[in-house]
Design an enzyme around this catalytic site. Structure first.
Site, PDB file in Angstrom:
ATOM      1  N   CYS A 338       0.904  -1.268  -0.124  1.00  0.00           N
ATOM      2  CA  CYS A 338      -0.402   0.337  -0.108  1.00  0.00           C
ATOM      3  C   CYS A 338       0.991   1.245   0.095  1.00  0.00           C
ATOM      4  O   CYS A 338       1.129   1.463  -0.828  1.00  0.00           O
ATOM      5  CB  CYS A 338      -0.871  -0.111   1.029  1.00  0.00           C
ATOM      6  N   HIS A 429      -3.717  -4.983   1.494  1.00  0.00           N
ATOM      7  CA  HIS A 429      -3.586  -5.632   2.976  1.00  0.00           C
ATOM      8  C   HIS A 429      -4.013  -6.993   2.804  1.00  0.00           C
ATOM      9  O   HIS A 429      -5.042  -7.539   2.720  1.00  0.00           O
ATOM     10  CB  HIS A 429      -3.829  -4.753   3.885  1.00  0.00           C
TER      11      HIS A 429
HETATM   12  N1  LIG Z   1      -3.199   1.702   3.690  1.00  0.00           N
HETATM   13  C1  LIG Z   1      -2.367   2.350   2.909  1.00  0.00           C
HETATM   14  O1  LIG Z   1      -1.156   2.106   3.603  1.00  0.00           O
HETATM   15  C2  LIG Z   1      -2.730   3.448   2.126  1.00  0.00           C
HETATM   16  C3  LIG Z   1      -1.795   4.867   1.329  1.00  0.00           C
HETATM   17  C4  LIG Z   1      -1.944   6.056   1.769  1.00  0.00           C
HETATM   18  N2  LIG Z   1      -2.119   6.553   2.650  1.00  0.00           N
HETATM   19  C5  LIG Z   1      -3.402   5.720   0.366  1.00  0.00           C
HETATM   20  O2  LIG Z   1      -4.146   6.526   1.087  1.00  0.00           O
HETATM   21  O3  LIG Z   1      -3.106   5.902  -0.545  1.00  0.00           O
END
Ligand SMILES: NC(=O)CC[C@H](N)C(=O)O
Length: 506
Positions: A338, A429
């Protein structure tokens, strides 16, 4: 109306969420239809529910302890801190804006209505609702606008158990002070105490329990022993000491260990993603914050981040970015999840999360990412290295250009993520919780890191490991808590009269 109870803690990490999970497991095992509830959670460890929203992972775990699917109703308000002063506010699973601590106070009365309506709704659907407070119930500066602890308990007339962590010391003062700084009406709901993480001889503790009773008129309804075997789904990554090995990995099945270093980003999100690796024999997983700790890693993981661009800046300032690049230049494997995946690309255009605009990323993958206001919240499925997998996605950033082979083959023929030689990235995830896909990724990592002697075990089941943890929690509750007294509280509410202990609220 069904029964309910609120578990409050003297400090963060006193063990509220695991105690709630244990109470849920105990009740579910005795055939009770039970649900968890946390009015307001502040955490970047979240997951996507089947009803399409985002809640704290702790409530998802507690739902699993109850034997039910997670729902947005179990955590109606989720605050995801993007910096020390601001958080994204998620209400009933959906982001509604970003707020500072002060502006958040103004929204509290409206949120309280949502919280109370959601709890009432749950209480009509379940026999018991076990509620979890947030932080301490005795944050005297915040009591007037509280919706998660005594504010909730008062509005819903909930009996409250206060849990304290004896391992840190000072537990009697913590328990006594938590009670004595509340006003009389709040104190009337504090129905008992639980002492958590006790190691030692219970006989030595006994006089203290009696003294606490005579000082407060309340019983300690349980002393829960320290359990070496509890480590999965820690509330947040702060409870992992940097450099400490996560979990208790069994020795390798083959002849070599695989050493995994996970960069503990300041705004790390879903740190629990790597716990599935830590369940594997021969895999040692450490969270690191310092470049020298990457020098001997076989695999580096850049995990999720609530603040991708800011955390990328931190990665550069600390020298960790250079260490990741040096590792990659040696042909060794890197996994980005992510926010970590977004950092591995060429550029990030972010006018949403950081407002920074176009930013250069690490350039290990030929991928561009652009942030959008709408948050992606999905529970996709597909295949990874030919193995079936499910995951969940929580992000604003989207891949707008990708010059590599996809990692996940999706049912509609498209792909998600990237695998390019020794660099692997995904927005998913939970990918590593899929046993066959995890073994395939471990084989890939062992190959690129030259760990020919490392073999993934053939029989590690992450679902079993998690269920075992929940059963340990249920056993701790059954064996060490006065479950008859707790059941009475759940069914009948706080006992009366409970004495007022001065001085009360300031
Ligand atoms: N869950 C995350 O790692 C989110 C990654 C990033 N902050 C986004 O919103 O795209």
């Amino acid at each position: 109306m069904s029964g309910a109870l609120l578990v409050a803690g003297t400090t963060s990490d006193a063990g509220k969420s695991v105690l709630v999970a244990g109470l849920c497991r105990w009740l579910a095992r005795s055939g009770v239809r039970v649900a968890p509830f946390k009015a307001q959670n502040m955490s970047n460890n979240s997951m996507v529910t089947p009803d399409g929203g985002e809640i704290g992972r702790a409530q998802a775990l507690q739902a699993a302890a109850c034997g039910i699917e997670p729902s947005v109703r179990f955590n109606p308000v989720l605050l995801k801190p993007g910096s020390d002063r601001s958080s994204q506010v998620v209400v009933l699973g959906r982001p509604v804006g970003v707020t500072t601590a002060l502006s958040y106070r103004a929204r509290k009365s409206e949120l309280m209505e949502t919280v109370l309506a959601t709890l009432a709704d749950l209480r009509s659907d379940y026999e018991v609702v076990v509620c979890e407070g947030a932080g301490s119930p005795t944050e005297i500066n915040l009591r007037a606008s509280d919706i998660a602890n005594m504010g909730l308990a008062r509005a819903a007339n909930l009996p409250v158990l206060v849990v304290g962590d004896i391992d840190r010391g000072g537990v009697f003062a913590h328990l006594f002070g938590t009670l004595a700084l509340l006003d009389p009406a709040d104190q009337a709901l504090i129905s008992g105490f639980v002492i958590n993480k006790f190691r030692g001889d219970p006989a030595l503790l006994e006089p203290g329990l009696r003294q606490l009773h005579s000082l407060t008129g309340r019983d300690v309804l349980g002393v829960v022993p320290w359990s070496e075997d509890l480590w999965l789904d820690a509330e947040d990554s702060l409870s992992y000491a940097a450099d400490g090995v996560v979990g208790r990995p069994a020795p390798p099945v083959g002849t070599q260990w695989l050493r995994v270093a996970v960069v503990r980003l300041p705004r790390i999100s879903n740190a629990t993603d790597v716990e599935a690796l830590a369940c594997e024999p021969g895999v040692s997983v450490r969270f690191v914050t310092e470049p020298s700790r990457l020098a001997d890693a076989d695999l580096i993981v850049l995990p999720g981040s609530k603040s991708t661009v800011d955390d990328l800046g931190w990665l550069r300032r600390t020298g960790l970015a250079d260490a990741v690049m040096a590792h990659a230049r040696r042909g060794l494997p890197v996994v980005g999840i992510c926010g970590g995946f977004q950092m591995l690309g060429t550029g990030i255009d972010d006018r949403v999360e950081s407002g920074a605009g176009a930013v250069e990323a690490l350039g290990l993958l030929d991928v561009d990412v652009e942030f959008a206001a709408e948050k992606v919240l999905t529970r996709p499925q597909g295949t990874v290295f030919g193995e079936p997998a499910v995951g969940y996605e929580i992000h604003h950033g989207r891949v707008t250009r990708c010059e590599h082979e996809g990692l996940v083959a999706l049912p509609d023929g498209s792909t998600e993520g990237v695998v390019d030689g020794a660099i692997l990235g995904t927005h998913w995830h939970g990918l590593l919780e899929n046993d066959d896909a995890r073994r395939a990724i471990l084989r890939w990592a062992a190959e690129w890191s030259g760990r020919d002697g490392f073999k993934p075990a053939s029989d590690t089941s992450f679902a079993t490991a998690r269920a075992t943890q929940l059963d340990i929690l249920g056993d701790l509750v059954e064996n060490h808590l006065d479950t008859t007294a707790i059941r009475r509280l759940i069914d009948n509410g706080p006992p009366t009269p409970l004495p007022f202990i001065p001085p009360g609220a300031p």
